[in-house]
Structure formats: structure tokens, C-alpha cells
Design a protein around this motif. Structure first.
Motif, PDB file in Angstrom:
ATOM      1  N   ALA A  26      57.647  17.444 -24.774  1.00 13.38           N
ATOM      2  CA  ALA A  26      57.253  16.111 -24.279  1.00 13.38           C
ATOM      3  C   ALA A  26      58.159  15.033 -24.872  1.00 13.38           C
ATOM      4  CB  ALA A  26      55.788  15.843 -24.633  1.00 13.38           C
ATOM      5  N   LEU A  27      58.518  15.182 -26.141  1.00 13.88           N
ATOM      6  CA  LEU A  27      59.386  14.193 -26.793  1.00 13.88           C
ATOM      7  C   LEU A  27      60.806  14.282 -26.233  1.00 13.88           C
ATOM      8  CD1 LEU A  27      59.581  11.979 -28.964  1.00 13.88           C
ATOM      9  CD2 LEU A  27      60.146  13.766 -30.631  1.00 13.88           C
ATOM     10  N   SER A  28      61.257  15.503 -26.003  1.00 15.33           N
ATOM     11  CA  SER A  28      62.595  15.715 -25.460  1.00 15.33           C
ATOM     12  C   SER A  28      62.725  15.053 -24.083  1.00 15.33           C
ATOM     13  CB  SER A  28      62.872  17.225 -25.381  1.00 15.33           C
ATOM     14  OG  SER A  28      64.072  17.476 -24.723  1.00 15.33           O
ATOM     15  N   GLU A  29      61.695  15.225 -23.246  1.00 17.06           N
ATOM     16  CA  GLU A  29      61.712  14.621 -21.907  1.00 17.06           C
ATOM     17  C   GLU A  29      61.781  13.099 -21.977  1.00 17.06           C
ATOM     18  OE1 GLU A  29      58.139  16.228 -20.288  1.00 17.06           O
ATOM     19  OE2 GLU A  29      59.101  18.148 -19.751  1.00 17.06           O
ATOM     20  N   ARG A  30      61.151  12.530 -22.984  1.00 15.11           N
ATOM     21  CA  ARG A  30      61.086  11.063 -23.085  1.00 15.11           C
ATOM     22  C   ARG A  30      62.238  10.434 -23.848  1.00 15.11           C
ATOM     23  NH1 ARG A  30      56.541  13.224 -22.234  1.00 15.11           N
ATOM     24  NH2 ARG A  30      54.839  12.174 -21.119  1.00 15.11           N
ATOM     25  N   THR A  31      63.029  11.242 -24.565  1.00  9.77           N
ATOM     26  CA  THR A  31      64.100  10.668 -25.396  1.00  9.77           C
ATOM     27  C   THR A  31      65.487  11.102 -24.949  1.00  9.77           C
ATOM     28  OG1 THR A  31      63.977  12.528 -26.921  1.00  9.77           O
ATOM     29  CG2 THR A  31      62.662  10.581 -27.475  1.00  9.77           C
ATOM     30  N   ILE A  77      51.166  13.284 -27.305  1.00 11.93           N
ATOM     31  CA  ILE A  77      49.896  14.003 -27.506  1.00 11.93           C
ATOM     32  C   ILE A  77      49.148  14.079 -26.164  1.00 11.93           C
ATOM     33  CG2 ILE A  77      47.604  13.880 -28.593  1.00 11.93           C
ATOM     34  CD1 ILE A  77      49.003  12.867 -31.137  1.00 11.93           C
ATOM     35  N   GLN A  78      49.150  12.967 -25.431  1.00 10.62           N
ATOM     36  CA  GLN A  78      48.494  12.931 -24.111  1.00 10.62           C
ATOM     37  C   GLN A  78      49.134  13.929 -23.154  1.00 10.62           C
ATOM     38  OE1 GLN A  78      45.784  11.300 -23.099  1.00 10.62           O
ATOM     39  NE2 GLN A  78      45.537  10.505 -25.181  1.00 10.62           N
ATOM     40  N   ALA A  79      50.471  13.993 -23.208  1.00  9.97           N
ATOM     41  CA  ALA A  79      51.200  14.822 -22.242  1.00  9.97           C
ATOM     42  C   ALA A  79      51.075  16.317 -22.546  1.00  9.97           C
ATOM     43  CB  ALA A  79      52.671  14.417 -22.236  1.00  9.97           C
ATOM     44  N   SER A  80      50.725  16.653 -23.788  1.00 12.30           N
ATOM     45  CA  SER A  80      50.646  18.062 -24.174  1.00 12.30           C
ATOM     46  C   SER A  80      49.190  18.506 -24.109  1.00 12.30           C
ATOM     47  CB  SER A  80      51.154  18.241 -25.604  1.00 12.30           C
ATOM     48  OG  SER A  80      52.393  17.604 -25.780  1.00 12.30           O
ATOM     49  N   ASP A  81      48.981  19.705 -23.622  1.00 10.46           N
ATOM     50  CA  ASP A  81      47.619  20.222 -23.537  1.00 10.46           C
ATOM     51  C   ASP A  81      47.331  20.949 -24.854  1.00 10.46           C
ATOM     52  OD1 ASP A  81      45.195  20.903 -22.567  1.00 10.46           O
ATOM     53  OD2 ASP A  81      45.918  22.586 -21.360  1.00 10.46           O
ATOM     54  N   ASP A 137      57.872   6.812 -36.920  1.00 10.20           N
ATOM     55  CA  ASP A 137      58.955   6.042 -37.565  1.00 10.20           C
ATOM     56  C   ASP A 137      60.091   5.751 -36.609  1.00 10.20           C
ATOM     57  OD1 ASP A 137      57.725   6.017 -39.945  1.00 10.20           O
ATOM     58  OD2 ASP A 137      59.182   7.280 -41.007  1.00 10.20           O
ATOM     59  N   LYS A 138      60.516   6.782 -35.867  1.00  7.92           N
ATOM     60  CA  LYS A 138      61.730   6.648 -35.036  1.00  7.92           C
ATOM     61  C   LYS A 138      61.455   6.053 -33.666  1.00  7.92           C
ATOM     62  CE  LYS A 138      64.827   9.369 -37.416  1.00  7.92           C
ATOM     63  NZ  LYS A 138      65.967   8.888 -38.081  1.00  7.92           N
ATOM     64  N   PHE A 139      60.278   6.388 -33.091  1.00  2.10           N
ATOM     65  CA  PHE A 139      60.052   6.009 -31.692  1.00  2.10           C
ATOM     66  C   PHE A 139      58.791   5.167 -31.483  1.00  2.10           C
ATOM     67  CE2 PHE A 139      62.141  10.223 -31.769  1.00  2.10           C
ATOM     68  CZ  PHE A 139      63.356   9.889 -31.174  1.00  2.10           C
ATOM     69  N   GLY A 140      57.997   4.983 -32.540  1.00  3.84           N
ATOM     70  CA  GLY A 140      56.810   4.122 -32.426  1.00  3.84           C
ATOM     71  C   GLY A 140      55.536   4.896 -32.133  1.00  3.84           C
ATOM     72  N   LEU A 141      54.417   4.217 -32.417  1.00  4.85           N
ATOM     73  CA  LEU A 141      53.096   4.821 -32.260  1.00  4.85           C
ATOM     74  C   LEU A 141      52.785   5.152 -30.794  1.00  4.85           C
ATOM     75  CD1 LEU A 141      50.811   5.660 -34.096  1.00  4.85           C
ATOM     76  CD2 LEU A 141      49.829   3.373 -33.886  1.00  4.85           C
ATOM     77  N   GLU A 142      53.328   4.341 -29.866  1.00  2.76           N
ATOM     78  CA  GLU A 142      53.077   4.591 -28.436  1.00  2.76           C
ATOM     79  C   GLU A 142      53.639   5.959 -28.051  1.00  2.76           C
ATOM     80  OE1 GLU A 142      54.931   1.910 -29.476  1.00  2.76           O
ATOM     81  OE2 GLU A 142      53.149   0.632 -29.653  1.00  2.76           O
ATOM     82  N   VAL A 157      53.945   8.545 -30.056  1.00  2.60           N
ATOM     83  CA  VAL A 157      53.037   9.563 -30.610  1.00  2.60           C
ATOM     84  C   VAL A 157      51.893   9.791 -29.628  1.00  2.60           C
ATOM     85  CG1 VAL A 157      51.436  10.131 -32.490  1.00  2.60           C
ATOM     86  CG2 VAL A 157      53.610   8.979 -33.010  1.00  2.60           C
ATOM     87  N   ASP A 158      51.274   8.704 -29.169  1.00  2.00           N
ATOM     88  CA  ASP A 158      50.154   8.818 -28.228  1.00  2.00           C
ATOM     89  C   ASP A 158      50.608   9.487 -26.933  1.00  2.00           C
ATOM     90  OD1 ASP A 158      48.406   7.671 -29.959  1.00  2.00           O
ATOM     91  OD2 ASP A 158      48.633   5.641 -29.161  1.00  2.00           O
TER      92      ASP A 158
END
Ligand code: HEM
Length: 185
Positions: free
Chosen positions: A54-59, A26-30, A15-20, A22-23
Motif C-alpha cells: 500500500a505504501l509502495s503504491e502511494r509513494t 492501514i485502511q487499504a490493507s485488510d 515521520d517521512k510521509f505523515g499520519l494521513e 499511516v491511516d
């Protein structure tokens, strides 16, 4: 940690950051689960930590900020799915003082393997509550937001301060004050 926590988290991210996004996280986390969660499953807390990191690093938002935003979303889920539990209270302070002995007890009946924090009432008056939070997951920011949302739900202003009794956030003392009622439920 319950699957519903993961499915709702990924929905919020979408909702907040888009489907990309989410992907990407998930990719960045093992992830042992591969990122495929079902609401009734149970998954390791480390997966949530990986996704949040991973979300924190990107936002550029801190983990605590993300947990606060996430709890705003999670409260809506609570309002929808557990309305009867919320509405068995009329006073937000009574509800908050009863998480340990009632609310989360009911949650554990629904999800026997849920990982819940411990809340201990240190002091309670009609207008205030001092509550100690204990959890190895250090999700006090999530709790802080659920407290704010609880007051809003019952139509009250509030002031909540907290003090970390352990610097890693696994033991936090909340000082909660009920403000003016601004509407009748
Ligand atoms: C965790 C349900 C109210 C604080 C959880 C979880 C559920 C849940 C399902 C996840 C458990 C897991 O992943 O295994 C509910 C319901 C509520 C409610 C149905 C109301 C009807 C509250 C309130 C607070 C709170 C008002 C405010 C302080 C927390 C915290 C966690 C949590 C901080 C994260 C786990 C941790 O810190 O160890 N709750 N909850 N809950 N809940 Fe509640």
C-alpha cells in the motif's frame, strides 16, 4: 514477525510521509490485527507485505527501496536498544559473520517466536566476507542496509554487492568488502 518491527515501521511512515499516510495504508490493507500493534506481540508477515504494498503504491518507491529506508530507521532502534550487543564487536566484518551464531541467537532469547533469516558464511578474510542469505520473507534489501549501517557504525567505508541466487530474493549471496576506516570509535 515481531510487533516491534510493525510499530517502528509505522513510526517511520509517520515521520517521512505523515499520519494521513499511516491511516491510508492501514485502511487499504485488510489486516487481521486491524493495525493495532504492540511491540511485544507477534503478527503475520502478510500484514507487513500488505502495508509495504500500500505504501509502495502511494509513494512510487519499490518495496526494496522502502525496506532499505526502513532498515536505516531500524538500525537506530538497534543502536539504542542493543548497544551492548553491537559493542561486543570492534570489527564490522566479525559482527556480520556472527549474526547467525551470536546476534540473532540473542534476539531469539529475547523473542522466542521471532522469524529470522539464515546467514551462512561462504568465505571470510580480514577484508572481505561472502555471506548467503536465506529467508522466505525475501528481505535482502533490509539486510543490505543493515550491513551498510554496521560499517558506518564502526567507522568504516564498505562495498557490498549481491547476487540473487533465486529470482524471488529468498536466497541471495552478498559480497562484502571492508573499506578504509574513517574514524576511531
Ligand atoms: C530481522 C534484531 C543485526 C539482518 C530481525 C528482527 C529483529 C532483529 C528483532 C525481526 C524478527 C521478527 O520480526 O520476528 C537484530 C539485532 C541486531 C541485528 C538486535 C544487532 C544487534 C542484523 C544485521 C543484519 C540483520 C547486522 C544484516 C545482515 C536481518 C534481516 C531480518 C532481520 C535481513 C529480516 C527477517 C528476514 O529476512 O527473514 N533482526 N538484528 N540483522 N535481521 Fe536482524
Amino acid at each position: 514477525m515481531k510487533g516491534v518491527v510493525f510499530t517502528e515501521f509505522l513510526e517511520l511512515v509517520e515521520d517521512k510521509f505523515g499520519l494521513e499516510m499511516v491511516d491510508a495504508i492501514i485502511q487499504a490493507s485488510d489486516l487481521e490485527s486491524g493495525g493495532a500493534y504492540t511491540a511485544v506481540g507477534t503478527y503475520k508477515f502478510v500484514e507487513m507485505v500488505s502495508l509495504l504494498t500500500a505504501l509502495s503504491e502511494r509513494t512510487q518507491l519499490s518495496i526494496d527501496e522502502l525496506l532499505y529506508v526502513y532498515a536505516q530507521h531500524f538500525f537506530k532502534v538497534i543502536e539504542t536498544s542493543y548497544a551492548a550487543l553491537l559493542n561486543s564487536y570492534t570489527d564490522p566484518l566479525e559482527l556480520l559473520a556472527s549474526i547467525e551464531d551470536h546476534i540473532h541467537v540473542e534476539v531469539r532469547k529475547i523473542y522466542p517466536d521471532s522469524q529470522l533469516p539464515t546467514f551462512k558464511t561462504i568465505n571470510k578474510t580480514n577484508q572481505s566476507l561472502i555471506l548467503d542469505y536465506h529467508s522466505s520473507r525475501a528481505m535482502y534489501s533490509f539486510g543490505l542496509c543493515l550491513m551498510h549501517e554496521t560499517f558506518t557504525y564502526f567507522g568504516f567505508d564498505s562495498k557490498v554487492r549481491f547476487q540473487k541466487l533465486k529470482s524471488d530474493g529468498t536466497h541471495v549471496r552478498f559480497f562484502i568488502e571492508k573499506g578504509h576506516g574513517n574514524r576511531k570509535r
